[in-house]
Design a protein around this motif. Structure first.
Motif, mmCIF file in Angstrom:
data_model
loop_
_atom_site.group_PDB
_atom_site.id
_atom_site.type_symbol
_atom_site.label_atom_id
_atom_site.label_comp_id
_atom_site.label_asym_id
_atom_site.label_seq_id
_atom_site.Cartn_x
_atom_site.Cartn_y
_atom_site.Cartn_z
ATOM 1 N N ALA A 167 0.833 -1.208 0.000
ATOM 2 C CA ALA A 167 0.000 0.000 0.000
ATOM 3 C C ALA A 167 0.865 1.253 0.000
ATOM 4 N N GLN A 168 1.910 1.276 0.836
ATOM 5 C CA GLN A 168 2.751 2.467 0.920
ATOM 6 C C GLN A 168 3.514 2.701 -0.383
ATOM 7 N N ASP A 169 3.949 1.637 -1.031
ATOM 8 C CA ASP A 169 4.626 1.800 -2.321
ATOM 9 C C ASP A 169 3.723 2.524 -3.316
ATOM 10 N N ASP A 188 -16.754 -4.861 -4.106
ATOM 11 C CA ASP A 188 -17.407 -5.049 -5.404
ATOM 12 C C ASP A 188 -17.075 -6.397 -6.029
ATOM 13 N N GLY A 189 -16.365 -7.257 -5.271
ATOM 14 C CA GLY A 189 -16.062 -8.591 -5.764
ATOM 15 C C GLY A 189 -14.850 -8.673 -6.654
ATOM 16 N N THR A 190 -14.151 -7.561 -6.865
ATOM 17 C CA THR A 190 -12.977 -7.558 -7.739
ATOM 18 C C THR A 190 -11.713 -7.148 -6.989
ATOM 19 N N GLY A 191 -11.757 -7.211 -5.674
ATOM 20 C CA GLY A 191 -10.609 -6.772 -4.896
ATOM 21 C C GLY A 191 -10.622 -5.283 -4.603
ATOM 22 N N HIS A 192 -11.745 -4.634 -4.861
ATOM 23 C CA HIS A 192 -11.900 -3.213 -4.595
ATOM 24 C C HIS A 192 -13.082 -2.995 -3.654
ATOM 25 N N VAL A 193 -13.148 -1.810 -3.053
ATOM 26 C CA VAL A 193 -14.324 -1.389 -2.308
ATOM 27 C C VAL A 193 -14.868 -0.125 -2.952
ATOM 28 N N LEU A 247 -10.499 2.311 7.851
ATOM 29 C CA LEU A 247 -9.621 3.423 7.503
ATOM 30 C C LEU A 247 -9.191 3.229 6.056
ATOM 31 N N PHE A 248 -9.248 4.288 5.260
ATOM 32 C CA PHE A 248 -8.880 4.136 3.853
ATOM 33 C C PHE A 248 -8.039 5.322 3.383
ATOM 34 N N VAL A 249 -7.272 5.075 2.331
ATOM 35 C CA VAL A 249 -6.509 6.124 1.670
ATOM 36 C C VAL A 249 -6.978 6.173 0.212
ATOM 37 N N ALA A 250 -7.529 7.306 -0.187
ATOM 38 C CA ALA A 250 -8.048 7.471 -1.547
ATOM 39 C C ALA A 250 -7.167 8.434 -2.312
ATOM 40 N N ARG A 305 -15.807 14.866 -1.509
ATOM 41 C CA ARG A 305 -16.861 14.000 -2.031
ATOM 42 C C ARG A 305 -16.278 12.813 -2.786
ATOM 43 N N LEU A 306 -16.666 11.604 -2.368
ATOM 44 C CA LEU A 306 -16.354 10.390 -3.110
ATOM 45 C C LEU A 306 -17.664 9.873 -3.696
ATOM 46 N N ASP A 307 -17.739 9.823 -5.005
ATOM 47 C CA ASP A 307 -18.975 9.457 -5.702
ATOM 48 C C ASP A 307 -18.800 8.093 -6.353
ATOM 49 N N GLN A 308 -19.244 7.050 -5.636
ATOM 50 C CA GLN A 308 -19.097 5.669 -6.108
ATOM 51 C C GLN A 308 -17.641 5.391 -6.523
ATOM 52 N N ALA A 309 -16.723 5.846 -5.700
ATOM 53 C CA ALA A 309 -15.293 5.692 -5.987
ATOM 54 C C ALA A 309 -14.834 4.279 -5.642
ATOM 55 N N ARG A 310 -14.014 3.708 -6.506
ATOM 56 C CA ARG A 310 -13.463 2.373 -6.288
ATOM 57 C C ARG A 310 -11.989 2.496 -5.928
ATOM 58 N N ILE A 311 -11.616 1.893 -4.802
ATOM 59 C CA ILE A 311 -10.204 1.868 -4.419
ATOM 60 C C ILE A 311 -9.839 0.435 -4.044
ATOM 61 N N PRO A 312 -8.581 0.049 -4.237
ATOM 62 C CA PRO A 312 -8.167 -1.322 -3.894
ATOM 63 C C PRO A 312 -8.359 -1.610 -2.406
#
Length: 413
Positions: A106-108, A132-137, A175-178, A204-211
């Motif tokens: 994650a830090q990399d 979302d089933g693909t390794g993302h939220v 906790l997340f980093v976007a 604002r995060l609008d249906q944003a996908r992050i790992p």
């Protein structure tokens, strides 16, 4: 490994750069308020000075100077412009939590190829993290009071775990980093009393996908650091094994002490310019009372700063004991440190409102006057969630000393 922009830069150099910028920041105060965030010129000054990288790991192009140096830079910056000091602190600080608890993968990604990192944040969780089933939220919501958002490269936010089945309540905090492309800054930082230039916009995060690896089952109020952390092992530095609440209180105290010094600077400027009503050939600078007001104020601000510096060293020592296994960084230690930091900030507020603002004179409470701005900024600090923790923290510290459980006392209502 990412090399720091100036590998030979010393801690003294960093602090001296903050002192040298004080005058320019003071001249930009009105512009900063008008923009609702500090101007691009100031941002470029900070980039050149390395202020955003003070706490950043050397592995990722930072300086790892430690909390005492960071707080001195924040104090000097706030002394030049309180809004700017607030925004700098609350964007350059969150690197510490990211570097403490997220893994190397994650830090990399977060620090990327050049180590350019600044992150706004807010303490309250918003919305739900839905896999979302693909390794993302997927994240959706608006996070308010995200100080320093306009110049942030990332957002450190908190949300809740999705319920296991429909109708269930949300699960534990996340906790997340976007990264910056995932969110937008809402133009809503207007109509506030003080800290008008702090860029404390909503994000604002609008249906944003992050790992998913950029998320963690944790909360900023209770990071998993006892006995050392992922970050203290990765970076070989105990500073990355500290609890966050006391650290956050140190930031606010540093800003408040900077504001109090700024008000004392303005008071010293005002006194020789104020003729006496019944003896216009003399000024207030020649009166014993005003000399004493200024001296008392400076003495109390110095006391607050001494408490800030010593407690910052204590925080670093507590991190060290935690990382090497001598003694864990417990919530009781966190409560003790947080309350001392908070009291330093309260002392600075008391000096400003009880002595400096009160005796400066009504003409300096007008719009456009620096003394009025400092009072507005300090009063806005006083409404922040941090100072509101004074009573529960005192309750916790008392119970800790008596050997009674204190975790059940909420810090935030």
């Amino acid at each position: 490994m990412i090399a720091a922009p100036e590998p030979g830069l010393s801690a003294r150099d960093m602090v001296e750069r903050a002192v040298a910028l004080r005058s320019a920041l003071r001249e930009r105060q009105a512009e900063t308020e008008q923009l609702t965030h500090y101007p691009k010129t100031t941002h470029e000054d900070f980039l050149r000075a390395g202020f955003y990288r003070i706490l950043q790991p050397r592995r990722y192009g930072g300086y790892e100077f430690g909390l005492p140096v960071f707080l001195r830079v924040v104090t000097e910056t706030a002394r030049g412009c309180p809004s700017t000091g607030w925004a700098l602190s609350l964007t350059a600080a969150h690197v510490l939590q990211v570097a403490s608890v997220f893994g190397a993968r994650a830090q990399d990604e977060i620090f990327g190829p050049d180590g350019d990192f600044r992150a706004a944040s807010t303490v309250a969780p918003v919305g739900i993290a839905r896999p979302d089933g693909t390794g993302h939220v997927v994240l959706d919501g608006t996070w308010p009071y995200s100080s320093g958002a306009p110049y942030s490269t990332h957002y450190v936010g908190q949300t809740l775990t999705a319920p296991e089945k429909p109708g269930d309540p949300p699960g534990p905090p996340v906790l997340f980093v976007a990264p910056r492309p995932a969110w937008t800054v809402v133009d809503d930082w207007h109509g506030v009393l003080g800290l008008r230039g702090s860029g404390s916009n909503s994000v604002r995060l609008d249906q944003a996908r992050i790992p998913e690896y950029l998320t963690l089952r944790a909360t900023l109020l209770d990071l998993p650091v006892e006995g050392g952390s992922t970050g203290s092992a990765l970076h070989g530095n105990p500073m990355y094994a500290g609890r966050a609440p006391s650290f956050f209180h140190s930031e606010l105290a540093a800003v408040m002490i900077g504001i109090a010094y700024a008000a004392a600077d303005e008071y010293a400027r005002i006194l020789p310019t104020r003729p006496l009503t019944l003896d216009p050939g003399r000024t207030r600078a020649g009166l014993d009372d005003y000399q004493r007001h200024l001296g008392e104020a400076l003495g109390m601000i110095g006391t607050a700063e001494a408490a800030l510096r010593r407690t910052a060293e204590d925080w670093m020592e507590t991190c060290h004991r935690n990382a090497v296994g001598d003694a864990p960084f417990t919530t009781a230690e966190d409560n003790r440190l947080a309350l001392t930091f908070l009291n330093a900030g309260r002392l600075a507020w008391d000096v400003l409102q009880r002595i400096l603002f009160r005796t400066a004179g009504s003409r300096h409470a007008r719009d456009g006057e620096r003394m009025q701005r400092y009072f507005r900024d300090a009063a806005t600090y006083w409404t922040h969630v941090g100072p509101s923790m004074a009573e529960p923290l005192a309750h916790r510290v008392g119970r800790d000393r008596l050997g009674l459980p204190s975790d059940d006392i909420p810090l935030i209502p």
